[in-house]
Scaffold this motif. Structure first.
Motif, PDB file in Angstrom:
ATOM      1  N   SER A 300      53.466   4.194 -10.243  1.00  0.00           N
ATOM      2  CA  SER A 300      51.366   3.450 -10.029  1.00  0.00           C
ATOM      3  C   SER A 300      51.008   3.832 -10.809  1.00  0.00           C
ATOM      4  CB  SER A 300      51.573   3.027  -8.716  1.00  0.00           C
ATOM      5  OG  SER A 300      51.763   4.240  -7.825  1.00  0.00           O
ATOM      6  N   GLY A 303      51.733   1.498 -14.080  1.00  0.00           N
ATOM      7  CA  GLY A 303      51.283   0.704 -13.566  1.00  0.00           C
ATOM      8  C   GLY A 303      50.064   0.305 -13.544  1.00  0.00           C
ATOM      9  N   GLU A 304      48.629   1.624 -13.887  1.00  0.00           N
ATOM     10  CA  GLU A 304      47.468   1.389 -14.470  1.00  0.00           C
ATOM     11  C   GLU A 304      47.397   1.199 -15.957  1.00  0.00           C
ATOM     12  OE1 GLU A 304      44.669   3.902 -11.245  1.00  0.00           O
ATOM     13  OE2 GLU A 304      45.826   3.573  -9.712  1.00  0.00           O
ATOM     14  N   LEU A 307      48.066  -1.659 -17.283  1.00  0.00           N
ATOM     15  CA  LEU A 307      46.212  -2.625 -17.902  1.00  0.00           C
ATOM     16  C   LEU A 307      45.362  -1.886 -18.262  1.00  0.00           C
ATOM     17  CD1 LEU A 307      45.626  -2.956 -13.287  1.00  0.00           C
ATOM     18  CD2 LEU A 307      47.065  -4.635 -14.632  1.00  0.00           C
ATOM     19  N   LYS A 638      57.358  -3.959  -5.348  1.00  0.00           N
ATOM     20  CA  LYS A 638      56.849  -3.198  -4.159  1.00  0.00           C
ATOM     21  C   LYS A 638      56.772  -3.994  -2.819  1.00  0.00           C
ATOM     22  CE  LYS A 638      55.111  -0.779  -6.598  1.00  0.00           C
ATOM     23  NZ  LYS A 638      53.702  -0.701  -7.796  1.00  0.00           N
ATOM     24  N   SER A 639      56.729  -3.353  -1.602  1.00  0.00           N
ATOM     25  CA  SER A 639      57.319  -4.137  -0.388  1.00  0.00           C
ATOM     26  C   SER A 639      56.141  -4.764   0.080  1.00  0.00           C
ATOM     27  CB  SER A 639      57.418  -3.238   0.773  1.00  0.00           C
ATOM     28  OG  SER A 639      56.204  -2.318   0.524  1.00  0.00           O
ATOM     29  N   LEU A 644      52.658  -8.063   7.155  1.00  0.00           N
ATOM     30  CA  LEU A 644      53.159  -9.216   6.458  1.00  0.00           C
ATOM     31  C   LEU A 644      54.793  -9.215   7.015  1.00  0.00           C
ATOM     32  CD1 LEU A 644      51.520 -10.282   3.310  1.00  0.00           C
ATOM     33  CD2 LEU A 644      51.656 -11.285   5.436  1.00  0.00           C
ATOM     34  N   ASP A 655      54.411  -7.460  -9.297  1.00  0.00           N
ATOM     35  CA  ASP A 655      53.199  -8.037 -10.679  1.00  0.00           C
ATOM     36  C   ASP A 655      53.412  -8.520 -11.536  1.00  0.00           C
ATOM     37  OD1 ASP A 655      51.349  -7.970 -11.919  1.00  0.00           O
ATOM     38  OD2 ASP A 655      50.469  -6.011 -11.103  1.00  0.00           O
ATOM     39  N   GLN A 659      47.936  -9.055 -13.135  1.00  0.00           N
ATOM     40  CA  GLN A 659      47.435  -9.639 -11.823  1.00  0.00           C
ATOM     41  C   GLN A 659      48.290 -10.167 -11.445  1.00  0.00           C
ATOM     42  OE1 GLN A 659      43.587  -8.761 -12.312  1.00  0.00           O
ATOM     43  NE2 GLN A 659      43.277  -7.056 -10.110  1.00  0.00           N
ATOM     44  N   VAL A 661      50.764 -12.339  -9.121  1.00  0.00           N
ATOM     45  CA  VAL A 661      51.939 -11.663  -7.995  1.00  0.00           C
ATOM     46  C   VAL A 661      52.943 -13.090  -7.874  1.00  0.00           C
ATOM     47  CG1 VAL A 661      52.817 -10.344  -6.210  1.00  0.00           C
ATOM     48  CG2 VAL A 661      50.355  -9.901  -6.905  1.00  0.00           C
TER      49      VAL A 661
ATOM     50  N   VAL B  61      48.928 -12.245  -1.149  1.00  0.00           N
ATOM     51  CA  VAL B  61      48.865 -11.101  -1.185  1.00  0.00           C
ATOM     52  C   VAL B  61      47.733 -10.984  -2.763  1.00  0.00           C
ATOM     53  CG1 VAL B  61      50.976  -9.866  -0.500  1.00  0.00           C
ATOM     54  CG2 VAL B  61      51.225 -11.364  -2.440  1.00  0.00           C
ATOM     55  N   ILE B  62      47.043  -9.764  -3.192  1.00  0.00           N
ATOM     56  CA  ILE B  62      46.960  -9.265  -4.070  1.00  0.00           C
ATOM     57  C   ILE B  62      47.368  -8.428  -5.084  1.00  0.00           C
ATOM     58  CG2 ILE B  62      45.014 -10.587  -4.083  1.00  0.00           C
ATOM     59  CD1 ILE B  62      43.212  -8.012  -3.925  1.00  0.00           C
ATOM     60  N   SER B  63      47.583  -8.472  -6.490  1.00  0.00           N
ATOM     61  CA  SER B  63      47.812  -6.455  -6.784  1.00  0.00           C
ATOM     62  C   SER B  63      47.105  -5.909  -7.381  1.00  0.00           C
ATOM     63  CB  SER B  63      48.794  -7.380  -8.024  1.00  0.00           C
ATOM     64  OG  SER B  63      48.840  -6.504  -9.107  1.00  0.00           O
ATOM     65  N   VAL B  64      46.343  -4.826  -7.220  1.00  0.00           N
ATOM     66  CA  VAL B  64      45.580  -3.835  -7.317  1.00  0.00           C
ATOM     67  C   VAL B  64      46.154  -2.899  -7.882  1.00  0.00           C
ATOM     68  CG1 VAL B  64      43.580  -2.451  -6.496  1.00  0.00           C
ATOM     69  CG2 VAL B  64      44.117  -4.404  -5.265  1.00  0.00           C
ATOM     70  N   ARG B  65      46.035  -2.818  -9.690  1.00  0.00           N
ATOM     71  CA  ARG B  65      46.161  -2.341 -10.125  1.00  0.00           C
ATOM     72  C   ARG B  65      47.870  -1.588  -9.640  1.00  0.00           C
ATOM     73  NH1 ARG B  65      41.089  -0.291  -8.854  1.00  0.00           N
ATOM     74  NH2 ARG B  65      41.890   0.554  -7.395  1.00  0.00           N
ATOM     75  N   GLY B  66      48.850  -2.444  -9.748  1.00  0.00           N
ATOM     76  CA  GLY B  66      50.229  -2.430  -9.365  1.00  0.00           C
ATOM     77  C   GLY B  66      51.006  -2.879  -8.128  1.00  0.00           C
ATOM     78  N   GLU B  67      49.702  -2.346  -6.706  1.00  0.00           N
ATOM     79  CA  GLU B  67      49.844  -2.170  -5.696  1.00  0.00           C
ATOM     80  C   GLU B  67      49.599  -3.520  -4.778  1.00  0.00           C
ATOM     81  OE1 GLU B  67      51.052   0.690  -3.890  1.00  0.00           O
ATOM     82  OE2 GLU B  67      51.517   1.333  -5.817  1.00  0.00           O
ATOM     83  N   ILE B  68      50.318  -3.877  -4.141  1.00  0.00           N
ATOM     84  CA  ILE B  68      50.443  -5.339  -3.351  1.00  0.00           C
ATOM     85  C   ILE B  68      50.028  -5.303  -2.339  1.00  0.00           C
ATOM     86  CG2 ILE B  68      51.575  -7.027  -1.763  1.00  0.00           C
ATOM     87  CD1 ILE B  68      52.341  -6.883  -5.617  1.00  0.00           C
TER      88      ILE B  68
END
Lengths: 688, 162
Positions: A300, A303-304, A307, A638-639, A644, A655, A659, A661, B61-68
């Motif tokens: 992750s 991932g940042e 960005l 990602k799960s 949900l 992603d 951003q 998804v 759902v949104i992506s915040v720095r790659g996290e869902i």
């Protein structure tokens, strides 16, 4: 953060697990050597002894009382084996193999001191002790046949003495090598000597000679036992090390002086079991154990950083046409590209760390093969290729159970009894092959046996009997389709039936597990010749290739492993059979399902989809109607969060960059829902 | 990361008065308070991806720095009347003890420090309150010129949104 004690505990368990796995691997080698009647390699016995010895040590430190006790008893037994006080036999092997299972169950105990286990452990220890005293060492000391210096004999350790005796019994000739070694490099030189001679020559011991040598060098007398002739030995050693002389056999028996008199202790220690600890420390020093969550975290972070990279990109875009900042913009652009390259490398690197060789699983399977074969009184030779093939750690873990099942089935139901094999003009010993190899971005694992094969017609009849297949439908089945019936839930549940069909129970479960991993399973079988089951899996779960589509302006991702092809959708070619919409594709009927309606995304009057994505799961096919095909992409899955987790039909989300998804469709779940679910056709029934 | 332990209206450890820091947000026409300790981040809503078949109060759902991250619509969760689909101005990232969850609100007001005397707990109020509410705080709303206002205090642990 976690309790540091927990961490230490985890470390212990991981290390203990590795030791038990090493033990299991070595036992298989021992078993194999024994069965082929080969010479038992003393190095192997030593290795087994060391694993158990180390396990005993660390179990004691961490309060794993039962593990320690079992290891202790085993250690004694192995020591006897090492010293030739007992020999390798079937009983001993069985006890040793039991220990692997025993250790594994003891290591998973909530309470490592659990009193409930006490009785079982004591019983097992008693069994270990009873093996040790079974086999007697023969009379008459063969060492007496040789004229070996008494001074040398007197300082041999018990182990060295045993090896000497064993070598003489095996008909090896004894030689004496006098060689000088530089004091500075003596350890390395002796190690090099050992490596060089391994196959044909065994070094029994080495002692400093009383003469020769100076300040910087020391002359050693090395006692060798060799399989090769004196000439060969001389050619190999004399030039490099020193003089070789054969030790003569004695014609008359000498009167033996008592051994182990107190000869002055020499400053150089002969190799002994105490070296074991250091050796094993060295071997683990070049690898580290990593919690997979830490790798996820690193992923992750990557991932940042991606960005950050796109932020840099936007700045470059903004200033691109600004003449005053031209040079700086170009520099920034170049730096951004560099960053991107490094990021890609970082990502690949992290993925690489997650990879482990399939050999770990294969070792477990080898044990299952051995066990099943013994239980069934069958002879099975296991041939493994591609044990080095690497797969994502998570996949390896999920893969163990299905593969165990396949292997057990192959031995129990595939390979015939030795008598039946002889009658069929086959070798008594059946062959089970485990092959693994990479194929594109997939890894393929084959489980192949040369047993009786499957009876396709029996499978078909059984399916009809159980109401899983109509008689009419059965008439159209090809042989392959009949074989595929074995994957139907509820077909192979009665063992006597599956004995005849050549495959055991629970193939549907195996298939479900493989599908869940994004994999595929197929079967090929010839009656009388054997069966081959092929499992194809993605190399990593973290990144998978996906087909990106849109439905009613929303973006979805299909795992590419589930997609056969995509074709244009012609609404006027749709027919309805039993309330299901179907189209005809190359002469075959294909059920179709509009994702927009399935997910309630279309409002009445919305335009219809333009493409059909043909998905396949095993032998089933289903067309999903979508609006647009965007293209293929490698995505990180990602799960979906806990909240949900009860929503059906999605395997996770990804992603797509910026951003945006996309939800990843859960193909196995959608197939099950379409073909078996009761409330699936809500959307379809409302069609005009 | 132990915000989970703080994710109730526990007094701030550094305060000898037992005061609690609460983030005031507006949802519909009402003001709500979320314990500041459980709020990880306040975001301008990123692009939202709706999840078909999920319950009504899930925005997506949104992506915040790659996290869902799953986002819930607080107004829908609390069954509030919202006038003509007012857009959500902010998404709070709230640690509910089990996962990081996005909570969509219309506007963030300010951080309040509530003294114990300013808080009335649901257990001592007879009113029929939703499960998500732990009580109310009486605050002075600077935007309305110092008049007493009521802040409905939300228990983040209850925001599992199942």
């Amino acid at each position: 953060m976690t309790d540091p004690r927990d961490n230490v505990q985890q470390e212990f368990l991981a290390e203990a697990q590795e030791l038990v796995e090493a033990l299991s691997r070595d036992l298989l080698l021992l078993d194999e050597a024994h069965h082929r009647g080969e010479r038992i390699d003393p190095a192997l016995v030593n290795e087994i002894f060391r694993s158990v010895h180390t396990l005993k040590g660390i179990a004691g430190m961490f309060g794993y009382k039962h593990v320690g006790a079992v290891a202790h008893a085993l250690e004694d037994l192995l020591d006897d084996l090492r010293l030739g006080r007992t020999a390798v036999g079937q009983n001993l092997l069985d006890i040793l193999f039991d220990s692997v299972e025993r250790f594994q169950s003891l290591l998973t105990l909530e309470d490592p001191q659990s009193p409930q286990e006490e009785a079982g452990v004591q019983q097992y220890i008693a069994a270990i002790r009873s093996v040790g005293i079974e086999e007697e060492v023969e009379e008459g000391d063969p060492i007496d046949k040789y004229a070996i210096d008494q001074a040398v004999l007197a300082v041999l350790t018990e182990y060295e003495e045993h090896r000497l005796r064993a070598c003489i019994r095996e008909g090896l000739r004894l030689y004496r090598l006098r060689a000088s070694f530089d004091l500075m490099t003596i350890d390395d030189s002796i190690e090099a000597l050992r490596e060089q001679v391994q196959e044909e020559v065994e070094i029994i011991t080495y002692l400093p000679s009383m003469e020769g040598g100076n300040e910087d060098t020391i002359e050693l007398v090395v006692l060798l036992a060799a399989r090769v002739s004196e000439e060969e030995l001389k050619a190999e050693f004399e030039g490099r090390y020193g003089l070789i002389e054969a030790i003569a056999e004695q014609t008359h028996l000498p009167t033996l002086p008592p051994r182990r008199t107190s000869i002055p202790v020499l400053s150089m220690r002969p190799p002994s079991e105490d070296d074991g600890g250091q050796a094993s420390l060295r071997s683990v020093a070049d690898s580290v154990r990593v919690d997979i969550r830490k790798l996820d975290h690193l992923m992750s972070v990557v991932g940042e950083l991606a960005l950050v990279r796109s932020a840099v990109n936007r700045i470059v875009d903004r200033f691109k046409h600004d003449v005053t900042h031209r040079q700086s913009t170009m520099d920034l652009d170049r730096i951004g590209r560099g960053l991107e390259r490094q990021l890609l490398e970082l990502r690949t690197g992290i993925l690489d760390v997650r990879m482990v060789p399939l050999g770990q699983v294969f070792n477990k399977l080898a044990r299952i093969v051995r066990q099943s074969a013994r239980e069934d009184d069958k002879q099975v030779r296991l041939v493994v290729t591609g044990a080095n093939t690497e797969v994502d750690k998570l996949i390896v873990e999920e893969l163990t159970d299905p593969l165990m099942h396949l292997v057990r089935n192959a031995v129990d139901h595939g390979i015939e009894s030795p008598e039946a094999r002889l009658q069929a003009n086959k070798r008594e010993e059946g062959t089970l092959a485990l092959n693994a190899y990479h194929k594109g971005s997939n890894v393929v694992i084959e489980v192949e046996d040369d047993g009786g094969g499957m009876n396709a017609h029996l499978l078909r009849d059984e399916a009809i009997e159980r109401g899983l297949l109509t008689v009419e439908a059965s008439q159209e089945l090809s042989r392959q389709e009949m074989l595929d019936l074995v994957f139907l839930p509820g077909l192979s549940t009665r063992s006597e039936v599956t004995d005849m069909s050549g495959r055991g129970v629970g193939m549907d479960v195996v298939k479900t597990n493989i599908l869940r991993l994004g994999g595929m399973i197929s079967i090929a079988s010839e009656q009388g010749t054997g069966t081959k089951i092929t499992v194809t899996l993605p190399i990593t779960l973290a990144i998978i290739r996906a087909l990106i589509v849109t439905v009613a302006a929303r973006t979805f991702a299909f795992p590419i492993t589930a997609v056969r092809e995509a074709i244009p959708y012609m609404p006027n070619e749709v027919h309805t059979i039993h309330g299901r919409n179907v189209i005809t594709l190359r002469g075959e009927t294909l059920a179709i399902c509009d994702l927009g309606q399935l997910f309630d995304l279309r409002k009445p009057g919305d335009r219809e989809g333009k493409f059909v994505v043909v998905g396949s799961m095993g032998n089933r096919k289903l067309g999903f109607v979508v609006d647009e095909l965007i293209g293929q992409e490698d995505v990180i899955i990602k799960s979906l969060g806990k909240s949900l987790s009860s929503v059906r039909g999605f395997a996770g989300a990804t992603d797509l960059g910026d951003q945006k998804v996309a939800l990843m469709l859960d193909a196995p779940a959608l197939f099950t829902e379409y073909f078996e679910g009761p409330d699936v056709f809500r959307g379809l029934e409302s069609r005009p | 990361m132990s915000a989970a332990q703080k994710a109730t209206l526990a007094p701030e450890p550094d305060s000898d008065t037992g005061a609690v820091a609460v983030l005031g947000v507006r949802v519909g026409n009402e003001a709500y308070g979320v314990p500041l300790a459980s709020v990880r981040e306040i975001l301008v809503p990123p692009p939202m991806t709706e999840v078909p078949r999920a319950a009504n109060h899930f925005l997506g759902v949104i992506s915040v720095r790659g996290e869902i991250i799953t986002v819930i619509d607080l107004a829908k969760l609390l069954n509030l009347e919202v006038v003509n689909d007012e857009p959500h101005g902010r998404v709070l990232l709230v640690d509910n003890g089990q996962e990081l969850i996005g909570v969509a609100v219309h506007r963030v007001i300010q951080v309040y420090r509530l003294e114990p005397r300013q808080i009335e707990y649901a257990s001592v109020m007879s009113a029929d309150l939703s499960d998500y509410v732990v009580g109310v705080g009486r605050v002075q709303d600077h935007s309305t010129g110092g008049a007493d206002d009521v802040l409905i205090l939300i228990d983040p642990v209850s925001l599992l949104g199942e």
